[in-house]
Design an enzyme around this catalytic site. Structure first.
Site, PDB file in Angstrom:
ATOM      1  N   HIS A  91       8.394  23.676  48.608  1.00 50.74           N
ATOM      2  CA  HIS A  91       9.583  22.962  48.138  1.00 50.74           C
ATOM      3  C   HIS A  91       9.611  23.029  46.617  1.00 50.74           C
ATOM      4  O   HIS A  91       8.711  22.547  45.937  1.00 50.74           O
ATOM      5  CB  HIS A  91       9.562  21.516  48.617  1.00 50.74           C
ATOM      6  N   ARG A 148      11.082  21.789  43.956  1.00 53.68           N
ATOM      7  CA  ARG A 148      11.087  20.715  42.962  1.00 53.68           C
ATOM      8  C   ARG A 148       9.769  19.965  42.874  1.00 53.68           C
ATOM      9  O   ARG A 148       9.609  19.099  42.002  1.00 53.68           O
ATOM     10  CB  ARG A 148      12.208  19.736  43.288  1.00 53.68           C
ATOM     11  N   GLU A 149       8.824  20.280  43.754  1.00 52.73           N
ATOM     12  CA  GLU A 149       7.574  19.528  43.818  1.00 52.73           C
ATOM     13  C   GLU A 149       6.549  20.138  42.854  1.00 52.73           C
ATOM     14  O   GLU A 149       5.537  20.707  43.249  1.00 52.73           O
ATOM     15  CB  GLU A 149       7.096  19.477  45.265  1.00 52.73           C
ATOM     16  N   ASN A 199      10.043  24.998  54.775  1.00 55.42           N
ATOM     17  CA  ASN A 199       9.182  24.180  55.627  1.00 55.42           C
ATOM     18  C   ASN A 199       9.877  23.763  56.927  1.00 55.42           C
ATOM     19  O   ASN A 199       9.409  22.866  57.623  1.00 55.42           O
ATOM     20  CB  ASN A 199       8.692  22.938  54.888  1.00 55.42           C
ATOM     21  N   ARG A 200      10.975  24.408  57.245  1.00 57.19           N
ATOM     22  CA  ARG A 200      11.604  24.318  58.563  1.00 57.19           C
ATOM     23  C   ARG A 200      11.801  25.714  59.156  1.00 57.19           C
ATOM     24  O   ARG A 200      12.445  25.854  60.192  1.00 57.19           O
ATOM     25  CB  ARG A 200      12.978  23.626  58.465  1.00 57.19           C
ATOM     26  N   HIS A 232       2.289  19.191  48.998  1.00 54.96           N
ATOM     27  CA  HIS A 232       3.643  18.739  48.712  1.00 54.96           C
ATOM     28  C   HIS A 232       3.591  17.452  47.876  1.00 54.96           C
ATOM     29  O   HIS A 232       2.533  16.871  47.668  1.00 54.96           O
ATOM     30  CB  HIS A 232       4.398  18.446  50.017  1.00 54.96           C
ATOM     31  N   TYR A 289       6.241  13.780  47.635  1.00 59.36           N
ATOM     32  CA  TYR A 289       5.162  12.880  47.303  1.00 59.36           C
ATOM     33  C   TYR A 289       5.107  11.757  48.323  1.00 59.36           C
ATOM     34  O   TYR A 289       5.931  11.705  49.247  1.00 59.36           O
ATOM     35  CB  TYR A 289       5.323  12.301  45.889  1.00 59.36           C
ATOM     36  N   GLU A 330       0.820  14.921  50.873  1.00 61.58           N
ATOM     37  CA  GLU A 330       1.929  14.399  50.069  1.00 61.58           C
ATOM     38  C   GLU A 330       1.305  13.642  48.899  1.00 61.58           C
ATOM     39  O   GLU A 330       0.801  12.531  49.061  1.00 61.58           O
ATOM     40  CB  GLU A 330       2.822  13.487  50.903  1.00 61.58           C
TER      41      GLU A 330
END
Length: 412
Positions: free
Chosen positions: A181, A183-184, A251-252, A301, A303, A378
């Site tokens: 992802h 933005r992480e 992640n899907r 990932h 959070y 997370e």
């Protein structure tokens, strides 16, 4: 509750590389004590344009200005305790940009090298660092291009092993990816910190070298770069799903228990078929190469301070057959973080603690990938200061995350 106008504005913005998508007057709501019934009601908001769930538990939600009054009425009607923790998301992003600009000026003035953990590294910085390690430590490190993204960026892996930089075939393989992802950012930096410690301070971590480490720090380079240049909140890859909508949630997109989706604009749009994306294919191909020795898979990932084990595709949840071992490993890692002064993590099954998700990488790792153990981590987020960490906190979170890596590798 579809806002075509918002979509058009966003679509125009992302077409202009130099133009930043703005989140002026977007608010972030912190939701408390969410029951399963309330969570089911909240889920109806997931695909609404202008709504962005910042963490998997749904405790922090960013809302477009035009939706805020309606959303607040919904929260009151469903008796969901809440508070506004960010009044203007754009202000937090601007502060992040100012910090980055000042950092670059000071770095140029001092002639400093890349190796620090007080700023978020861009993809090329990370790749240059990896290549430098491979040149300096050829008996420990090897780097390779494992595939190319939708926009033809390299996807690189680094292998760290005492067997001349190559997977030995006799030791368990620990496989880690970050940045699925986009933005992480803190997840990516925690993986880079692991690489740094394992290589440049290798003599201090010989207990971790009983395994071969295969690491992909930036699994979604297109999205990661886009989150830096155009849209700080970007999550997906950059596949053009339609005229107005771009991106597939990687992640899907994995093949185990994949499920189709009809909303091409959703942040969790899974694509047209399982493993349709080159980024997903690159990760799966690398896993397959070491299938006979795969032991532990870690998806990093942000959070939420959670250590989550599969399976996450069903409710009531279906745990992996060795769930007790997963829980024991997670609890040890939790204790290690606390002992190092880090936060308290929650350990459990992802569907039980959060919600169901189809086609996730950790489910694939244990369902089809051949791993014995697998977790999604997370990590700690930005709290009331923004989506992800202020750069000044990278070192602390990366150090805490390293305790998880070390604890689990010793368990292996």
């Amino acid at each position: 509750m579809k806002f075509a106008g918002i979509l058009v504005l966003l679509a125009v913005a992302v077409l202009v590389a130099a133009e930043q998508v703005t989140y002026r007057d977007y608010k972030v709501y912190k939701l408390e004590f969410i029951t399963r019934e309330q969570q089911a009601q909240l889920k109806r908001w997931e695909d609404v344009e202008g709504v962005d769930f910042w963490d998997r538990a749904g405790h922090r939600v960013m809302i477009h200005p035009e939706l805020q009054q309606t959303f607040e009425k919904f929260l009151v009607a469903n008796k969901i305790a809440h508070e506004v923790i960010i009044q203007d998301v754009e202000a937090t992003i601007e502060a992040e940009r100012r910090y980055d600009q000042e950092y670059k000026k000071s770095k140029a003035a001092l002639g400093r090298s890349t190796v620090d953990f007080v700023h978020f590294w861009r993809t090329q910085e990370i790749y240059d660092y990896m290549d430098g390690l491979a040149a300096s430590y050829p008996n420990l490190v090897s780097v390779e291009v494992i595939g190319y993204s939708r926009e033809n960026r390299e996807i690189k892996s680094i292998t760290i092993t005492s067997s001349n930089g190559q997977v030995s075939g006799s030791k368990p393989v620990i496989f880690i990816d970050g940045g699925v992802h986009a933005r992480e950012w803190a997840g990516i930096m925690s993986v880079v910190y692991l690489i740094h410690e394992l290589v440049e301070h290798n003599s201090e971590y010989q207990d971790m070298m009983g395994s071969d480490w295969v690491i992909v720090p930036v699994a979604n380079p297109d999205g990661y770069e886009f989150s830096h240049t155009s849209n700080r909140m970007w999550r997906k890859n950059r596949f053009p799903s339609s005229i107005l909508c771009t991106g597939i949630d990687l992640n899907r997109n994995f093949a185990y228990m994949w499920s189709s989706g009809s909303n091409l604009c959703s942040d969790t749009y899974p694509g047209t078929e399982p493993a349709s994306e080159p980024e997903t294919q690159a990760l799966v191909s690398l896993m397959n190469r070491y299938r006979n020795n795969l032991s532990l898979y870690l998806a990093v990932h942000t959070y939420g301070n959670m250590i989550l084990y599969p399976f996450g595709y069903a409710w009531p949840f279906i745990p992996v057959s060795n769930a007790a071992e997963h829980i024991a490993m997670g609890e040890k890692a939790k204790a290690a973080v606390l002992a190092a002064g880090g936060p308290s993590y929650v350990v459990g099954n992802s569907a039980e603690i959060l919600y169901t998700a189809f086609g996730a990488s950790d489910d694939y790792a244990l369902g089809l990938g051949g791993f014995t153990y697998g977790f999604t981590l997370e990590l700690t987020g930005g709290g009331s200061q923004g989506f992800d960490l202020p750069a000044s906190q990278i070192q602390n979170v990366a150090h805490a995350t390293f305790q998880i890596f070390r604890s689990m590798s010793n368990d292996i």
